[in-house]
Write a protein that holds these residues in place. Structure first.
Motif, PDB file in Angstrom:
ATOM      1  N   TRP A 136       3.772   3.029  -3.808  1.00  0.00           N
ATOM      2  CA  TRP A 136       3.586   4.073  -4.821  1.00  0.00           C
ATOM      3  C   TRP A 136       4.264   5.384  -4.419  1.00  0.00           C
TER       4      TRP A 136
ATOM      5  N   LEU B  48     -16.490   9.182   3.092  1.00  0.00           N
ATOM      6  CA  LEU B  48     -15.092   8.779   3.228  1.00  0.00           C
ATOM      7  C   LEU B  48     -14.333   9.788   4.092  1.00  0.00           C
ATOM      8  N   LYS B  49     -13.240   9.323   4.686  1.00  0.00           N
ATOM      9  CA  LYS B  49     -12.402  10.205   5.507  1.00  0.00           C
ATOM     10  C   LYS B  49     -11.841  11.342   4.666  1.00  0.00           C
TER      11      LYS B  49
ATOM     12  N   VAL C 223      -9.185  12.735   3.461  1.00  0.00           N
ATOM     13  CA  VAL C 223      -7.755  12.636   3.129  1.00  0.00           C
ATOM     14  C   VAL C 223      -7.538  13.194   1.724  1.00  0.00           C
ATOM     15  N   HIS C 224      -6.291  13.438   1.345  1.00  0.00           N
ATOM     16  CA  HIS C 224      -5.977  13.909  -0.002  1.00  0.00           C
ATOM     17  C   HIS C 224      -6.447  12.845  -1.009  1.00  0.00           C
TER      18      HIS C 224
ATOM     19  N   ASN D 153     -15.681   6.529   6.382  1.00  0.00           N
ATOM     20  CA  ASN D 153     -15.890   7.386   7.541  1.00  0.00           C
ATOM     21  C   ASN D 153     -16.899   6.742   8.472  1.00  0.00           C
TER      22      ASN D 153
ATOM     23  N   SER E 102      -5.690  12.031  -4.067  1.00  0.00           N
ATOM     24  CA  SER E 102      -4.643  11.274  -4.776  1.00  0.00           C
ATOM     25  C   SER E 102      -3.982  10.262  -3.844  1.00  0.00           C
ATOM     26  N   VAL E 103      -3.809  10.655  -2.585  1.00  0.00           N
ATOM     27  CA  VAL E 103      -3.210   9.728  -1.620  1.00  0.00           C
ATOM     28  C   VAL E 103      -4.126   8.514  -1.434  1.00  0.00           C
ATOM     29  N   ALA E 104      -5.433   8.761  -1.333  1.00  0.00           N
ATOM     30  CA  ALA E 104      -6.389   7.654  -1.188  1.00  0.00           C
ATOM     31  C   ALA E 104      -6.379   6.788  -2.446  1.00  0.00           C
TER      32      ALA E 104
ATOM     33  N   PHE F 142      -4.054   6.309  -4.850  1.00  0.00           N
ATOM     34  CA  PHE F 142      -2.868   5.483  -5.076  1.00  0.00           C
ATOM     35  C   PHE F 142      -2.658   4.456  -3.972  1.00  0.00           C
ATOM     36  N   THR F 143      -3.098   4.780  -2.752  1.00  0.00           N
ATOM     37  CA  THR F 143      -2.997   3.788  -1.673  1.00  0.00           C
ATOM     38  C   THR F 143      -3.890   2.584  -1.996  1.00  0.00           C
ATOM     39  N   LEU F 144      -5.120   2.838  -2.457  1.00  0.00           N
ATOM     40  CA  LEU F 144      -6.023   1.734  -2.819  1.00  0.00           C
ATOM     41  C   LEU F 144      -5.440   0.898  -3.965  1.00  0.00           C
TER      42      LEU F 144
ATOM     43  N   LEU G  67     -10.654   3.751   5.031  1.00  0.00           N
ATOM     44  CA  LEU G  67     -11.007   4.946   4.265  1.00  0.00           C
ATOM     45  C   LEU G  67     -12.448   5.381   4.551  1.00  0.00           C
TER      46      LEU G  67
ATOM     47  N   LEU H  90      -8.733  -1.976   3.930  1.00  0.00           N
ATOM     48  CA  LEU H  90      -8.706  -0.669   3.265  1.00  0.00           C
ATOM     49  C   LEU H  90      -9.882   0.227   3.639  1.00  0.00           C
ATOM     50  N   PHE H  91     -11.047  -0.363   3.880  1.00  0.00           N
ATOM     51  CA  PHE H  91     -12.219   0.483   4.129  1.00  0.00           C
ATOM     52  C   PHE H  91     -12.580   0.597   5.609  1.00  0.00           C
TER      53      PHE H  91
ATOM     54  N   SER I 263      -2.377   0.687  -5.116  1.00  0.00           N
ATOM     55  CA  SER I 263      -1.099   0.070  -4.795  1.00  0.00           C
ATOM     56  C   SER I 263      -1.280  -1.098  -3.816  1.00  0.00           C
ATOM     57  N   ALA I 264      -2.228  -0.944  -2.904  1.00  0.00           N
ATOM     58  CA  ALA I 264      -2.432  -1.936  -1.833  1.00  0.00           C
ATOM     59  C   ALA I 264      -2.779  -3.329  -2.349  1.00  0.00           C
TER      60      ALA I 264
ATOM     61  N   ALA J 111       0.812  -1.227   0.000  1.00  0.00           N
ATOM     62  CA  ALA J 111       0.000   0.000   0.000  1.00  0.00           C
ATOM     63  C   ALA J 111       0.842   1.273   0.000  1.00  0.00           C
TER      64      ALA J 111
ATOM     65  N   ILE K 190      -5.875   5.484   6.596  1.00  0.00           N
ATOM     66  CA  ILE K 190      -6.562   4.541   5.703  1.00  0.00           C
ATOM     67  C   ILE K 190      -6.287   3.103   6.135  1.00  0.00           C
TER      68      ILE K 190
END
Lengths: 196, 196
Positions: free
Chosen positions: A163, B145-146, B148-149, A193, B151-153, B155-157, A191, B187-188, B159-160, A160, A186
């Motif tokens: 990247w 959703l939380k 967060v940025h 809420n 793009s960060v969310a 790519f984290t998803l 992710l 993830l969620f 990539s994970a 995760a 996350i």
């Protein structure tokens, strides 16, 4: 004093080498490219480093030892399993924003290590992954972590964050602190809420 | 009827090609290797496929179109942003367990596509990522959703789940259902256990 200056020069060469390896690959980088990059003639550069193999070995093991040292500190700490795991995931992200080129080399070019170094590196990596998996297993047993397959959790966490090394630059509009906090949120709280 | 048999043969060649590309790389695989693998002489094989480039293009765009189609279905659906996102992350995992070699080729060998195909492929991928980011942004705005940025969310998803393609085999002691459920849960909802 002379020793110190020598070390600084050597570290500078290592840094430029990591950038070149990341950009052109270990195989695609020659010692001539490196000498040009650091602005030395080859003869002077060989005063500080022995070979391309030595550079690769130094970069890979510096990164590996950073992980192993932090892991040992966490294992010896009084923190909860979750806190230990969070600190280690945070370290992975931190290394990618502070030493992105070196992490890229340790992730991608380790396979070009000489046979003996290769075996040692793989051994360190396997040991590190087993120790992380063990923290996860104990965290699950203690009820701190969700009851998922430990390998699935381990590889999801490690994957995760991968990247970051390719994406992060100082001008992305995200500070390293926000980046770490968001990814940690996350992975550990989800992710979705849950607040009302 | 004749058409159908031809298609089946063609698909069989594509499957073996994907496996070879994953194993030896696109550059490291020759048409001779492929003919040997499928047990045809080269002349017969060329009756079904035109070139290595055509095979690569077919594999990459089949995967891309699967993603794009599912995305369009989700965008048109009455589901919540979270449900849409979960369905798409689940699709990524599912494709890696059901078409691992093809996904590997689309992830790693797309850069060898011919110029025109390359531009089209990159365009599809960028469009797909933008649409996913937009679902995330709307989910954050809606409070699902939380904060967060995006793009960060994103790519984290993405990539994970990437490790699944390298790790998953039917004998890992984890069913594909457990695998998907565990990763989605992490993830969620987060790896940390919030139950008392």
């Amino acid at each position: 004093m002379a020793k110190k200056k020598r070390d600084i020069r050597r570290e500078g060469i290592m840094e430029e080498a990591a950038k070149l390896f990341k950009q052109k690959g270990f195989g695609g980088t020659s010692m001539r490219d490196l000498a040009e990059q650091v602005g030395m003639d080859a003869a002077t550069m060989y005063h500080y480093i022995k070979s391309k193999d030595e550079i690769l070995k130094t970069i890979c093991f510096d990164i590996a030892h950073t992980y192993v040292t932090q892991l040992a500190e966490m294992e010896a700490s009084p923190f909860s399993y979750t806190q230990k795991l969070k600190a280690l995931v945070r370290l992975h992200i931190h290394l990618m924003t502070s030493k992105g080129a070196e992490v890229s080399v340790a992730n991608n070019d380790w396979k070009f290590l000489s046979e003996e170094a290769l075996q040692e590196f793989k051994g360190l990596r396997n040991q590190y992954e087993r120790s992380l998996a063990s923290i996860i297993e104990q965290g699950i047993k203690a009820g701190e972590l969700k009851d998922v397959h430990p390998s699935v959790a381990l590889f999801t966490l490690l994957s995760a964050v991968r990247w970051v090394e390719l994406w992060w630059k100082p001008d992305r509009g995200v500070t390293t602190q926000e980046l770490e906090d968001s990814i940690l949120a996350i992975l550990f709280s989800g992710l979705e809420n849950t607040k009302p």
